[in-house]
Design an enzyme around this catalytic site. Sequence first.
Site, PDB file in Angstrom:
ATOM      1  N   GLU A  55     -19.076  40.359  28.082  1.00 52.56           N
ATOM      2  CA  GLU A  55     -17.775  39.633  27.914  1.00 52.56           C
ATOM      3  C   GLU A  55     -17.975  38.768  29.119  1.00 52.56           C
ATOM      4  O   GLU A  55     -18.759  38.236  29.769  1.00 52.56           O
ATOM      5  CB  GLU A  55     -17.104  40.709  28.758  1.00 52.56           C
ATOM      6  CG  GLU A  55     -15.530  40.323  29.408  1.00 52.56           C
ATOM      7  CD  GLU A  55     -14.904  41.289  29.593  1.00 52.56           C
ATOM      8  OE1 GLU A  55     -14.135  41.216  29.966  1.00 52.56           O
ATOM      9  OE2 GLU A  55     -15.808  41.688  31.214  1.00 52.56           O
ATOM     10  N   LYS A 137      -8.603  39.105  25.203  1.00 56.02           N
ATOM     11  CA  LYS A 137      -8.439  40.272  25.918  1.00 56.02           C
ATOM     12  C   LYS A 137      -6.822  40.472  25.820  1.00 56.02           C
ATOM     13  O   LYS A 137      -6.389  39.648  26.592  1.00 56.02           O
ATOM     14  CB  LYS A 137      -9.344  40.603  26.476  1.00 56.02           C
ATOM     15  CG  LYS A 137      -9.133  41.830  27.818  1.00 56.02           C
ATOM     16  CD  LYS A 137     -10.080  42.027  29.190  1.00 56.02           C
ATOM     17  CE  LYS A 137     -10.477  42.996  29.840  1.00 56.02           C
ATOM     18  NZ  LYS A 137     -10.847  42.701  30.826  1.00 56.02           N
ATOM     19  N   CYS A 172     -14.918  44.779  27.883  1.00 55.63           N
ATOM     20  CA  CYS A 172     -14.879  45.247  28.704  1.00 55.63           C
ATOM     21  C   CYS A 172     -13.582  46.857  29.026  1.00 55.63           C
ATOM     22  O   CYS A 172     -13.741  47.775  28.050  1.00 55.63           O
ATOM     23  CB  CYS A 172     -14.370  44.670  30.380  1.00 55.63           C
ATOM     24  SG  CYS A 172     -14.327  45.388  31.305  1.00 55.63           S
TER      25      CYS A 172
END
Length: 350
Positions: A55, A137, A172
């Site tokens: 990430e 995200k 994540c």
Amino acid sequence: MPITLNPSNSDTRVFKVAAVQAEPVWLDLKGSVEKTIAIIRAASAAGAKIIGFPEVFIPGYPWTIWANNFTTCQPILKEYQANALAVHSPEMESICLAAKFASATVVLGFAERDGSSLYISQVTITADGKIANHRQKIKPTGYEKVVFGDGKAQTIHNVVQTELGRIGSLSCWEHLQPFLKCHFYAQHPQIFVGGWPPASPHKGEGPYSISSEAWRTMSQVVAIEGGCYGIISTQVMSQAGAEKLKVANFQWLSVPGGGFACIYGPDGRPLTESLEPSAEGILYADISLDKIGEAKMMAEMTGNDSRPDLFRIVVNGRNKDIIEYENYAESKAAAARSREVDNVASGKTF
């Protein structure tokens, strides 16, 4: 409509995949791009056909915001934004060219600069050097909300068809989003890249859920639930990096350390030995899709083991802009200016 996967989950071809465990070049766009390209070349030289990065590998994960007040963070965040990566940029073009020369599919995590906004983003660059998928995200976690925006709607389309199989990506704590995961599994991923920042074994302070043990488990569960291979890629943080980001005394991190990369099989078994948490390296595994078929003989969570008559989700995967033009010509011109990536992951052809 019946689904025919090509290649199927009975395909016995063996190929190599790679999980990156490395330290970012903190707050340095030029250095980050150079290191990313060097890693692509090294993994390709070792025979890897799919390469997964952590990430926000460019320009590193800003643990700063978790460990300091905003006054302390502000100068670092200003530098962070200045060194974030734009999707349409010479830097991204050079990374795409490296993937093409390597004949490898690359899933890259990066802090995306879009105008004056930042997003936690991933691109899937296929072996022809083209961006086949661009996503953000869906929801920043905790203090990330201070820096990063929510991902656009198209971000839920996160599985791409390639010659070697359907490749997905999660960032994540998206590993904990049940509705996103259900939609993810329904796209029939065969391999996924889980990108993570640096994390340490739990030391008794702070939530256990913020630990390398917990995060590896989250990715392992996705591999088991989805019946897919998991390439788990993580960052490392040195003492110098911790001092630069002002987290050297942050009690949730053990410095140097942070790495917990791994590659999981579709039944959840680890296929690699762990590197030392402070070590940089690339983990490799030889895989074949027929092992997915073996795993899914036990359970296919969005196929014949699902109950859509009882449970289903309603999805909107279409972006909404802050301005909408009624006139078609104006709308088309505005779309050309924004230059959104043609996201092939939203296609239905398997």
